[in-house]
Design a protein around this motif. Structure first.
Motif, PDB file in Angstrom:
ATOM      1  N   VAL A   1      19.509   4.919 -25.223  1.00  0.00           N
ATOM      2  CA  VAL A   1      18.687   5.769 -26.082  1.00  0.00           C
ATOM      3  C   VAL A   1      19.220   5.732 -27.512  1.00  0.00           C
ATOM      4  O   VAL A   1      18.445   5.601 -28.481  1.00  0.00           O
ATOM      5  N   PHE A   2      20.541   5.855 -27.669  1.00  0.00           N
ATOM      6  CA  PHE A   2      21.127   5.776 -29.007  1.00  0.00           C
ATOM      7  C   PHE A   2      20.722   4.481 -29.714  1.00  0.00           C
ATOM      8  O   PHE A   2      20.279   4.483 -30.870  1.00  0.00           O
ATOM      9  N   LEU A   3      20.916   3.370 -29.005  1.00  0.00           N
ATOM     10  CA  LEU A   3      20.697   2.069 -29.618  1.00  0.00           C
ATOM     11  C   LEU A   3      19.214   1.786 -29.837  1.00  0.00           C
ATOM     12  O   LEU A   3      18.797   1.360 -30.929  1.00  0.00           O
ATOM     13  N   SER A   4      18.396   2.018 -28.823  1.00  0.00           N
ATOM     14  CA  SER A   4      16.988   1.634 -28.896  1.00  0.00           C
ATOM     15  C   SER A   4      16.194   2.533 -29.833  1.00  0.00           C
ATOM     16  O   SER A   4      15.269   2.059 -30.519  1.00  0.00           O
ATOM     17  N   ALA A   5      16.512   3.827 -29.852  1.00  0.00           N
ATOM     18  CA  ALA A   5      15.796   4.718 -30.760  1.00  0.00           C
ATOM     19  C   ALA A   5      16.051   4.322 -32.213  1.00  0.00           C
ATOM     20  O   ALA A   5      15.137   4.326 -33.046  1.00  0.00           O
ATOM     21  N   ARG A   6      17.305   3.964 -32.511  1.00  0.00           N
ATOM     22  CA  ARG A   6      17.600   3.516 -33.874  1.00  0.00           C
ATOM     23  C   ARG A   6      16.925   2.172 -34.156  1.00  0.00           C
ATOM     24  O   ARG A   6      16.426   1.921 -35.262  1.00  0.00           O
ATOM     25  N   ALA A   7      16.884   1.292 -33.158  1.00  0.00           N
ATOM     26  CA  ALA A   7      16.231  -0.002 -33.345  1.00  0.00           C
ATOM     27  C   ALA A   7      14.741   0.170 -33.623  1.00  0.00           C
ATOM     28  O   ALA A   7      14.156  -0.581 -34.419  1.00  0.00           O
ATOM     29  N   ARG A   8      14.127   1.144 -32.982  1.00  0.00           N
ATOM     30  CA  ARG A   8      12.695   1.360 -33.244  1.00  0.00           C
ATOM     31  C   ARG A   8      12.486   1.863 -34.672  1.00  0.00           C
ATOM     32  O   ARG A   8      11.499   1.511 -35.320  1.00  0.00           O
ATOM     33  N   GLN A   9      13.386   2.696 -35.162  1.00  0.00           N
ATOM     34  CA  GLN A   9      13.278   3.151 -36.543  1.00  0.00           C
ATOM     35  C   GLN A   9      13.385   1.977 -37.527  1.00  0.00           C
ATOM     36  O   GLN A   9      12.750   1.980 -38.586  1.00  0.00           O
TER      37      GLN A   9
ATOM     38  N   PRO B   1      11.481  -0.443 -21.552  1.00  0.00           N
ATOM     39  CA  PRO B   1      12.114   0.207 -20.401  1.00  0.00           C
ATOM     40  C   PRO B   1      12.464  -0.755 -19.281  1.00  0.00           C
ATOM     41  O   PRO B   1      13.503  -0.602 -18.631  1.00  0.00           O
ATOM     42  N   LEU B   2      11.591  -1.757 -19.029  1.00  0.00           N
ATOM     43  CA  LEU B   2      11.894  -2.736 -17.983  1.00  0.00           C
ATOM     44  C   LEU B   2      13.174  -3.490 -18.294  1.00  0.00           C
ATOM     45  O   LEU B   2      14.038  -3.678 -17.433  1.00  0.00           O
ATOM     46  N   VAL B   3      13.311  -3.930 -19.546  1.00  0.00           N
ATOM     47  CA  VAL B   3      14.509  -4.672 -19.943  1.00  0.00           C
ATOM     48  C   VAL B   3      15.749  -3.795 -19.844  1.00  0.00           C
ATOM     49  O   VAL B   3      16.787  -4.202 -19.300  1.00  0.00           O
ATOM     50  N   LEU B   4      15.657  -2.570 -20.336  1.00  0.00           N
ATOM     51  CA  LEU B   4      16.822  -1.696 -20.368  1.00  0.00           C
ATOM     52  C   LEU B   4      17.250  -1.270 -18.958  1.00  0.00           C
ATOM     53  O   LEU B   4      18.444  -1.216 -18.660  1.00  0.00           O
ATOM     54  N   VAL B   5      16.283  -0.967 -18.101  1.00  0.00           N
ATOM     55  CA  VAL B   5      16.618  -0.601 -16.723  1.00  0.00           C
ATOM     56  C   VAL B   5      17.242  -1.789 -16.002  1.00  0.00           C
ATOM     57  O   VAL B   5      18.202  -1.634 -15.222  1.00  0.00           O
ATOM     58  N   ALA B   6      16.733  -2.989 -16.249  1.00  0.00           N
ATOM     59  CA  ALA B   6      17.311  -4.179 -15.617  1.00  0.00           C
ATOM     60  C   ALA B   6      18.757  -4.383 -16.056  1.00  0.00           C
ATOM     61  O   ALA B   6      19.623  -4.733 -15.233  1.00  0.00           O
ATOM     62  N   THR B   7      19.055  -4.156 -17.334  1.00  0.00           N
ATOM     63  CA  THR B   7      20.436  -4.315 -17.796  1.00  0.00           C
ATOM     64  C   THR B   7      21.354  -3.277 -17.167  1.00  0.00           C
ATOM     65  O   THR B   7      22.514  -3.566 -16.851  1.00  0.00           O
ATOM     66  N   VAL B   8      20.848  -2.082 -16.969  1.00  0.00           N
ATOM     67  CA  VAL B   8      21.654  -1.048 -16.312  1.00  0.00           C
ATOM     68  C   VAL B   8      21.967  -1.457 -14.872  1.00  0.00           C
ATOM     69  O   VAL B   8      23.091  -1.277 -14.386  1.00  0.00           O
ATOM     70  N   LEU B   9      20.982  -2.016 -14.183  1.00  0.00           N
ATOM     71  CA  LEU B   9      21.182  -2.430 -12.791  1.00  0.00           C
ATOM     72  C   LEU B   9      22.227  -3.543 -12.672  1.00  0.00           C
ATOM     73  O   LEU B   9      23.132  -3.469 -11.839  1.00  0.00           O
TER      74      LEU B   9
END
Length: 337
Positions: free
Chosen positions: A232-240, A180-188
């Motif tokens: 969410v699309f990308l990361s959820a699939r990456a976790r799978q 979440p830290l990485v993803l929120v930082a990229t959004v910012l």
């Protein structure tokens, strides 16, 4: 694309970050708040009337500043303080009714411009020093000043709250604290870069007189919501795919979801671009910011920067959980019997 990101993850995310940083420099071109007289991209009757008034009368006559004094005994001090403020053309005689004294002040500038707002802010400060809490300043210009200040306060409150909520939702979904830290930082950084380019375009290409006071907040909410949706699309699939290895799993997720995310981003950007044909400058600004921001997020951040970061961070991306068994390309663990 996935193979290129996998071969050069470091240069990929550093290059995208550098590009976004250069784009964010455009924030220095912020032109100030949008005057109401320039809120239309075409010619409006009210704007034409104001221009006609400006030719023969003090510009502020169409929007006088109202000075209300709750203690009639201090009306003289309030009027004297108003007359001493630079930028006020005339202060009329005060009238008292039901224990409240009112005086009207005519500005030397258009009541909807930035210079008029500065005069009203100075007037309020001088009145507070001269009369104290017994005096209030109202009118069209004062209302715009209050709207700008309220928008500034809203940004300071809502933006951190949105980021915290997004972080918590991603943490629950991905069962991770690093991700979440990485993803929120990229959004910012994506938002700041998009906003910087938008400021440059508004000031020097579209030549708008200012930026609507609600643009930054609305644009942030739209772009963060859409950016997190794609995350969410990308990361959820990456976790799978993580049991195959974090890096290979992210690259497989990118190959599987990249087309869907890109198509959705293009459709959404085209939809918001339609706002540009409307006669209100505020909607044109919002449409441009969101459309451009979605393209940046879709084509640069979600397709290049995030996968490259995940490949380079490796298993630590999922900390404290460990869906990655530790060996890149390892087969998924068989279920327990």
């Amino acid at each position: 694309m996935a193979r290129r990101v996998g071969r050069h993850p470091g240069p990929t995310w550093v290059g995208v970050l550098a590009l976004l940083a250069v784009m964010a420099v455009g924030l220095l071109a912020y032109p100030g708040s949008l005057p109401q007289s320039d809120a239309f991209s075409g010619t409006a009757g009210s704007v034409a009337a104001q221009k006609l008034i400006d030719k023969s009368f003090p510009p502020g006559i169409s929007g006088p500043v109202v000075i209300a004094v709750r203690d009639p005994a201090r009306t003289g001090a309030a009027v004297a303080a108003a007359r001493s403020v630079s930028g006020i053309e005339h202060v009329g005689a005060a009238e008292t009714h039901d224990g409240i004294s009112l005086a009207s002040a005519t500005l030397a500038y258009s009541p909807t411009g930035q210079r008029a707002e500065m005069v009203v802010e100075t007037l309020r400060s001088d009145e507070q020093r001269a009369v104290g809490s017994a005096v209030l300043v109202g009118g069209v210009t004062a209302t715009q000043v209050d709207l700008d200040q309220a928008a500034g306060r809203d940004r300071l409150v809502i933006i951190p709250v949105v980021l915290v909520i997004v972080f918590l939702m991603l943490a629950l979904l991905l069962r991770s604290l690093t991700a979440p830290l990485v993803l929120v930082a990229t959004v910012l950084v994506s938002f700041l870069g998009s906003l910087g380019v938008a400021m440059v375009c508004f000031r020097w290409i579209f030549q708008f007189a200012g930026v609507d006071s609600s643009l930054i907040l609305l644009g942030f909410v739209f772009l963060v919501a859409l950016g997190i949706d794609y995350n969410v699309f990308l990361s959820a699939r990456a976790r799978q795919e993580a049991p195959r290895g974090t890096g290979p799993g992210m690259l497989r997720a990118l190959a599987a979801t990249g087309g869907v995310i890109t198509s959705a981003g293009l459709v959404l950007a085209g939809t918001f671009t339609v706002l540009g044909v409307l006669p209100l400058v505020a909607l044109t600004e919002l449409g441009f910011l969101v459309a451009f921001g979605v393209l940046v997020d879709t084509l640069l951040v979600r397709s290049l920067m995030v996968p490259a970061l995940v490949v380079q961070i490796g298993r630590r991306f999922w900390w404290p959980s460990q869906p990655d068994p530790g060996a890149a390309g390892a087969a998924p663990r068989p279920p327990a019997t």
